[in-house]
Design an enzyme around this catalytic site. Structure first.
Site, mmCIF file in Angstrom:
data_model
loop_
_atom_site.group_PDB
_atom_site.id
_atom_site.type_symbol
_atom_site.label_atom_id
_atom_site.label_comp_id
_atom_site.label_asym_id
_atom_site.label_seq_id
_atom_site.Cartn_x
_atom_site.Cartn_y
_atom_site.Cartn_z
ATOM 1 N N LYS A 172 0.829 -1.186 0.021
ATOM 2 C CA LYS A 172 -0.084 -0.075 -0.173
ATOM 3 C C LYS A 172 0.922 1.359 -0.037
ATOM 4 O O LYS A 172 0.496 2.072 -0.222
ATOM 5 C CB LYS A 172 -0.987 0.108 1.152
ATOM 6 C CG LYS A 172 -1.920 -1.162 1.120
ATOM 7 C CD LYS A 172 -3.156 -0.727 2.095
ATOM 8 C CE LYS A 172 -4.344 -1.593 1.594
ATOM 9 N NZ LYS A 172 -5.379 -1.942 2.736
ATOM 10 N N LYS B 38 -5.076 -10.022 -6.845
ATOM 11 C CA LYS B 38 -6.194 -10.314 -5.717
ATOM 12 C C LYS B 38 -7.293 -9.602 -6.122
ATOM 13 O O LYS B 38 -7.378 -8.409 -6.490
ATOM 14 C CB LYS B 38 -5.635 -9.953 -4.257
ATOM 15 C CG LYS B 38 -6.600 -10.617 -3.197
ATOM 16 C CD LYS B 38 -6.286 -9.905 -2.021
ATOM 17 C CE LYS B 38 -6.644 -8.673 -1.584
ATOM 18 N NZ LYS B 38 -6.405 -8.142 -0.263
ATOM 19 N N LYS C 105 -12.021 -5.073 -3.341
ATOM 20 C CA LYS C 105 -13.449 -4.376 -3.058
ATOM 21 C C LYS C 105 -13.222 -2.966 -3.602
ATOM 22 O O LYS C 105 -13.897 -2.169 -3.841
ATOM 23 C CB LYS C 105 -14.185 -4.598 -1.945
ATOM 24 C CG LYS C 105 -13.096 -3.974 -0.770
ATOM 25 C CD LYS C 105 -14.326 -4.153 0.481
ATOM 26 C CE LYS C 105 -13.838 -5.062 1.656
ATOM 27 N NZ LYS C 105 -12.564 -4.300 2.374
HETATM 28 P P1 TYM Z 1 -10.655 -6.996 4.326
HETATM 29 O O1 TYM Z 1 -11.687 -6.015 4.662
HETATM 30 O O2 TYM Z 1 -9.534 -6.751 3.317
HETATM 31 O O3 TYM Z 1 -11.255 -8.343 3.878
HETATM 32 C C1 TYM Z 1 -12.284 -8.968 4.624
HETATM 33 C C2 TYM Z 1 -12.035 -10.695 4.424
HETATM 34 O O4 TYM Z 1 -12.022 -10.692 3.146
HETATM 35 C C3 TYM Z 1 -10.842 -11.699 2.859
HETATM 36 N N1 TYM Z 1 -10.647 -11.470 1.416
HETATM 37 C C4 TYM Z 1 -10.535 -12.391 0.460
HETATM 38 N N2 TYM Z 1 -10.495 -13.655 0.402
HETATM 39 C C5 TYM Z 1 -10.211 -14.259 -0.793
HETATM 40 N N3 TYM Z 1 -10.023 -13.683 -1.791
HETATM 41 C C6 TYM Z 1 -10.088 -12.355 -1.972
HETATM 42 N N4 TYM Z 1 -9.687 -11.393 -3.131
HETATM 43 C C7 TYM Z 1 -10.043 -11.691 -0.652
HETATM 44 N N5 TYM Z 1 -10.055 -10.154 -0.517
HETATM 45 C C8 TYM Z 1 -10.456 -10.214 0.810
HETATM 46 C C9 TYM Z 1 -9.879 -11.182 3.869
HETATM 47 O O5 TYM Z 1 -8.969 -12.145 3.971
HETATM 48 C C10 TYM Z 1 -10.612 -10.836 5.041
HETATM 49 O O6 TYM Z 1 -10.825 -12.273 5.518
HETATM 50 N N6 TYM Z 1 -7.602 -6.443 8.071
HETATM 51 C C11 TYM Z 1 -8.741 -6.940 7.582
HETATM 52 C C12 TYM Z 1 -9.920 -6.933 8.508
HETATM 53 C C13 TYM Z 1 -9.784 -7.103 10.058
HETATM 54 C C14 TYM Z 1 -9.839 -8.317 10.506
HETATM 55 C C15 TYM Z 1 -9.662 -7.923 11.983
HETATM 56 C C16 TYM Z 1 -10.030 -9.679 10.078
HETATM 57 C C17 TYM Z 1 -9.809 -6.242 10.770
HETATM 58 N N7 TYM Z 1 -9.557 -6.756 12.101
HETATM 59 C C18 TYM Z 1 -9.504 -9.098 12.878
HETATM 60 C C19 TYM Z 1 -10.013 -10.803 11.197
HETATM 61 C C20 TYM Z 1 -9.768 -10.180 12.382
HETATM 62 C C21 TYM Z 1 -9.160 -6.502 6.345
HETATM 63 O O7 TYM Z 1 -8.721 -5.484 5.802
HETATM 64 O O8 TYM Z 1 -9.936 -7.561 5.701
#
Ligand code: TYM
Length: 333
Positions: free
Chosen positions: A114, A197, A200
């Site tokens: 990032k 990847k 969103k």
């Molecule tokens: P975030 O918001 O980017 O994504 C949410 C969840 O979706 C999964 N994910 C994917 N899985 C498969 N293929 C993809 N292309 C893909 N894009 C996203 C992510 O692995 C995630 O599980 N830091 C985290 C949010 C967070 C969190 C936490 C998660 C904050 N605190 C505590 C678990 C526990 C994040 O930015 O996810």
């Protein structure tokens, strides 16, 4: 509290909820809520690590709550809440920051991605500290399992290290959490560039499928997905696009790669893509309708979030109290 294992996970309310988020995380949460004590948060504190438009963020947070419910999370079975409604997340994050090394945060690949090509002067400290806040989210609830996509694995390792370090220095407080990463669907790739990847916040709307895209849009986006000119439905070198569609199809239908290869042996990409599009549209068909209905019911959404945060707060307060004692803070008079 019963002796069921505790699960915590969250999604950042940025962009839209994609089938990457769904297949990598939310779909598994829906299954896990049947068996475990689950907490699922909309992690708004994480979202402000990049600047947000306040009015849009507020609206998007409510939309994400509606999406959680529309995807099948049931507030009778799990706690759903906004991270900012439980102040202990930020408080624990500070305590953990004080036992985290700059070096370990600098090594986080997501941070490096990032901030590539940016000057230090323009990189927010929140982005750097982000994985510590994530560790706090998890450790606050004495979490056993964290269901996430593979991109969060390194952050989870940090959470484990921070838990172990704190326990070693100050005495046992935290449970050391385990990742729960699906065998299939842990990394869904962009439909426009299968080496990247699915994200969103991608500017190209054809690179992702939103869980509330309508059937025609889903089928069209899959049809346009970048593949190769080989025309065989198998995995292999240079076939990332087809492998990604196989993963999406397999995750939606419960079929293995071998079964998919057999099913489409001798068939072409047109037929395969049509089947993938149909499977995704079918798997998501109720989500859109439920989502629109829920968005009209703001009072219900507020009630769900209030109940979630009231209960999460109690659990979080218990851990934070222990942490403060261990750190040597004076009890509140
Ligand atoms: P975030 O918001 O980017 O994504 C949410 C969840 O979706 C999964 N994910 C994917 N899985 C498969 N293929 C993809 N292309 C893909 N894009 C996203 C992510 O692995 C995630 O599980 N830091 C985290 C949010 C967070 C969190 C936490 C998660 C904050 N605190 C505590 C678990 C526990 C994040 O930015 O996810």
């Amino acid at each position: 509290m019963d002796d069921k294992k505790i699960i915590f996970s969250g999604v950042q309310p940025s962009g839209v909820l994609t089938i990457g988020n769904y297949l990598g995380a939310v779909k598994n949460w829906v299954e896990l809520q049947e068996e475990y004590n689950c907490l699922f948060s909309i992690v708004d504190l994480h979202a402000i690590t990049v600047q947000q438009e306040p009015a849009k963020l507020r609206q998007r947070c409510m939309e994400f709550l509606a999406l959680y419910l529309a995807c099948g999370l049931d507030p009778e079975k799990c706690l759903l809440f906004f991270q900012s409604h439980v102040p202990q997340h930020a408080e624990l994050s500070w305590a953990l920051t004080c036992t985290t090394y700059m070096g370990e945060l600098s090594r986080m690949t997501q941070f490096k991605d990032k901030t590539r090509n940016k000057q230090d002067a323009n990189i927010g400290a929140g982005l750097f500290n982000y994985p510590v806040l994530m560790a706090a989210d998890i450790l606050l609830y004495q979490t056993d399992l964290v269901p996430v996509g593979v991109d969060q694995k390194q952050h989870l390792e940090l959470a484990r290290n921070l838990a172990e370090r704190f326990n070693r220095i100050y005495g046992d407080v935290f449970k050391v959490p385990e990742p729960y990463i699906p065998k299939m669907g842990a990394k869904i790739m962009s439909l426009a560039d299968p080496t990247k990847k699915m994200s969103k916040s991608d500017e190209n709307v054809n690179s992702y499928i939103s869980v509330i895209d309508d059937a025609d849009t889903i089928i069209r986006k899959i049809k346009r997905a970048v593949t190769d000119s080989d025309n065989r439905i198998i995995r292999g070198e240079g076939k990332e696009g087809i492998e990604n569609l196989m993963t999406i199809y397999g995750s939606m239908t419960g079929r293995s790669y071998e079964e998919i290869e057999q099913e489409f042996e001798g068939k072409g990409y047109g037929e395969f893509k049509a089947a993938v599009g149909e499977a995704v549209a079918e798997g998501l068909k109720d989500v859109r309708e439920k989502y629109n209905y829920l968005l009209q019911n703001k009072d219900y959404l507020k009630e769900v979030a209030k109940n979630g945060s009231d209960n999460a707060y109690k659990m979080a307060a218990r851990t934070l109290r222990k942490v403060h004692r261990k750190l040597g803070f004076v009890d509140r008079f």
